[in-house]
Design a protein around this motif. Structure first.
Motif, mmCIF file in Angstrom:
data_model
loop_
_atom_site.group_PDB
_atom_site.id
_atom_site.type_symbol
_atom_site.label_atom_id
_atom_site.label_comp_id
_atom_site.label_asym_id
_atom_site.label_seq_id
_atom_site.Cartn_x
_atom_site.Cartn_y
_atom_site.Cartn_z
ATOM 1 N N GLU A 24 11.339 -4.195 -0.983
ATOM 2 C CA GLU A 24 10.989 -5.057 -2.122
ATOM 3 C C GLU A 24 9.530 -4.864 -2.517
ATOM 4 N N ARG A 25 8.651 -4.804 -1.525
ATOM 5 C CA ARG A 25 7.226 -4.647 -1.817
ATOM 6 C C ARG A 25 6.896 -3.235 -2.267
ATOM 7 N N VAL A 26 7.492 -2.233 -1.630
ATOM 8 C CA VAL A 26 7.264 -0.839 -2.023
ATOM 9 C C VAL A 26 7.721 -0.647 -3.462
ATOM 10 N N SER A 27 8.948 -1.050 -3.765
ATOM 11 C CA SER A 27 9.508 -0.796 -5.099
ATOM 12 C C SER A 27 8.795 -1.575 -6.193
ATOM 13 N N ALA A 28 8.209 -2.722 -5.854
ATOM 14 C CA ALA A 28 7.453 -3.481 -6.853
ATOM 15 C C ALA A 28 6.262 -2.683 -7.371
ATOM 16 N N GLU A 29 5.753 -1.769 -6.556
ATOM 17 C CA GLU A 29 4.613 -0.934 -6.948
ATOM 18 C C GLU A 29 5.045 0.278 -7.771
ATOM 19 N N LEU A 30 6.339 0.513 -7.883
ATOM 20 C CA LEU A 30 6.851 1.690 -8.586
ATOM 21 C C LEU A 30 7.218 1.384 -10.038
ATOM 22 N N LEU A 31 6.932 0.171 -10.481
ATOM 23 C CA LEU A 31 7.242 -0.211 -11.861
ATOM 24 C C LEU A 31 6.483 0.681 -12.829
ATOM 25 N N PRO A 32 7.018 0.991 -13.971
ATOM 26 C CA PRO A 32 8.157 0.364 -14.623
ATOM 27 C C PRO A 32 9.494 0.920 -14.162
ATOM 28 N N ARG A 33 9.494 2.029 -13.428
ATOM 29 C CA ARG A 33 10.762 2.604 -12.968
ATOM 30 C C ARG A 33 11.072 2.061 -11.585
ATOM 31 N N GLN A 34 12.034 1.189 -11.492
ATOM 32 C CA GLN A 34 12.392 0.618 -10.202
ATOM 33 C C GLN A 34 13.716 1.215 -9.737
ATOM 34 N N PRO A 35 13.660 1.983 -8.660
ATOM 35 C CA PRO A 35 14.881 2.628 -8.160
ATOM 36 C C PRO A 35 15.918 1.616 -7.702
ATOM 37 N N GLY A 36 17.172 1.991 -7.817
ATOM 38 C CA GLY A 36 18.236 1.164 -7.277
ATOM 39 C C GLY A 36 18.175 1.176 -5.761
ATOM 40 N N ALA A 37 18.776 0.176 -5.154
ATOM 41 C CA ALA A 37 18.774 0.090 -3.688
ATOM 42 C C ALA A 37 20.143 -0.343 -3.197
ATOM 43 N N VAL A 38 20.514 0.233 -2.071
ATOM 44 C CA VAL A 38 21.743 -0.134 -1.386
ATOM 45 C C VAL A 38 21.333 -0.560 0.014
ATOM 46 N N HIS A 39 21.725 -1.775 0.405
ATOM 47 C CA HIS A 39 21.423 -2.266 1.751
ATOM 48 C C HIS A 39 22.610 -1.940 2.643
ATOM 49 N N GLU A 40 22.327 -1.268 3.757
ATOM 50 C CA GLU A 40 23.399 -0.759 4.602
ATOM 51 C C GLU A 40 23.237 -1.187 6.055
ATOM 52 N N GLN A 41 24.188 -1.983 6.501
ATOM 53 C CA GLN A 41 24.185 -2.401 7.900
ATOM 54 C C GLN A 41 24.298 -1.194 8.826
ATOM 55 N N GLU A 42 25.050 -0.198 8.406
ATOM 56 C CA GLU A 42 25.261 0.987 9.239
ATOM 57 C C GLU A 42 23.943 1.701 9.549
ATOM 58 N N LEU A 43 23.011 1.672 8.619
ATOM 59 C CA LEU A 43 21.697 2.277 8.840
ATOM 60 C C LEU A 43 20.963 1.567 9.976
ATOM 61 N N TYR A 44 21.061 0.248 10.014
ATOM 62 C CA TYR A 44 20.461 -0.519 11.105
ATOM 63 C C TYR A 44 21.175 -0.199 12.421
ATOM 64 N N ARG A 65 0.831 -1.217 0.000
ATOM 65 C CA ARG A 65 0.000 0.000 0.000
ATOM 66 C C ARG A 65 0.857 1.256 0.000
ATOM 67 N N ALA A 66 1.953 1.240 0.756
ATOM 68 C CA ALA A 66 2.867 2.390 0.774
ATOM 69 C C ALA A 66 3.434 2.621 -0.622
ATOM 70 N N GLY A 67 3.814 1.550 -1.306
ATOM 71 C CA GLY A 67 4.319 1.669 -2.668
ATOM 72 C C GLY A 67 3.272 2.218 -3.623
ATOM 73 N N ARG A 68 2.035 1.762 -3.475
ATOM 74 C CA ARG A 68 0.954 2.277 -4.334
ATOM 75 C C ARG A 68 0.723 3.761 -4.071
ATOM 76 N N TRP A 69 0.808 4.186 -2.792
ATOM 77 C CA TRP A 69 0.633 5.605 -2.491
ATOM 78 C C TRP A 69 1.747 6.434 -3.132
ATOM 79 N N LEU A 70 2.982 5.965 -3.013
ATOM 80 C CA LEU A 70 4.100 6.690 -3.628
ATOM 81 C C LEU A 70 3.897 6.805 -5.140
ATOM 82 N N ALA A 71 3.547 5.693 -5.781
ATOM 83 C CA ALA A 71 3.346 5.707 -7.236
ATOM 84 C C ALA A 71 2.221 6.660 -7.625
ATOM 85 N N ALA A 72 1.101 6.601 -6.906
ATOM 86 C CA ALA A 72 -0.034 7.479 -7.211
ATOM 87 C C ALA A 72 0.305 8.952 -6.978
ATOM 88 N N SER A 73 1.228 9.208 -6.046
ATOM 89 C CA SER A 73 1.642 10.580 -5.735
ATOM 90 C C SER A 73 2.746 11.072 -6.666
#
Length: 185
Positions: free
Chosen positions: A67-87, A39-47
């Motif tokens: 993964e679920r948010v970005s799946a809703e942003l197709l056809p443009r899927q942003p790149g992602a960097v997973h960062e342990q430091e953020l956690y 739902r968050a991904g759909r809101w971002l896409a609609a906005s």
């Protein structure tokens, strides 16, 4: 001729995760969380809000949320960097061993080619980050309303806060951003 220096930061709290797991970082999204993230991904896409890049905490629940948010942003899927430091920074903020300003330092490292950045993380650090970044001087009623909603909600799971600011990422700091939108499931 002026150069457009507008930037946008999209703060996304991970969706609802299972509660009982021996290792906090390995918590999966539960059924409700999977739907919240979509739902968050759909809101971002609609906005029309599609970040150029996502910096995602190393925890499983944040990776699954993105993964679920970005799946809703197709056809443009942003790149992602997973960062342990953020956690690690988020855990330190939660334990009061660090402040939300530590997240600002991480965001400042973002390359200037990135105009819009998603930060997928945890509370209370994201909630505190909104308060730290949102300037008080010259805010509009609409911006005050966005902040009021963030404060009253406590930034629940799968919430999305959108802030705008001008200048390079390295200039991001206390009071430099303008609240633009807030969504919660």
């Amino acid at each position: 001729m002026s150069v457009d220096t507008g930037r946008r930061i999209v703060l996304i709290r991970h969706a609802q995760a299972e509660r009982e797991t021996p290792v906090d970082q390995e918590r999966h999204l539960d059924e409700r969380g999977r739907e919240e993230a979509s739902r968050a991904g759909r809101w971002l896409a609609a906005s029309g809000i599609v970040p150029d890049l996502a910096r995602v905490s190393g925890a499983r629940r944040t990776r699954e949320t993105w993964e679920r948010v970005s799946a809703e942003l197709l056809p443009r899927q942003p790149g992602a960097v997973h960062e342990q430091e953020l956690y690690d920074v988020s855990v330190a903020v939660h334990r009061r061993e660090a402040e939300a300003g530590a997240l600002v330092a991480l965001v400042r490292e973002t390359a200037d080619e990135v105009r819009s950045l998603a930060l997928v993380g945890h509370n209370p650090s994201l909630h505190e980050l909104v308060g730290l970044l949102a300037g008080k001087a010259g805010r509009t009623e609409a911006q005050d309303e966005v902040l009021r909603r963030v404060e009253e909600s406590g930034f629940p799971t799968a919430s999305v806060a959108v802030l705008d600011f001008d200048g390079p990422w390295r200039s991001l700091g206390r009071g430099t951003a303008r609240p633009a939108a807030f969504w919660t499931p």
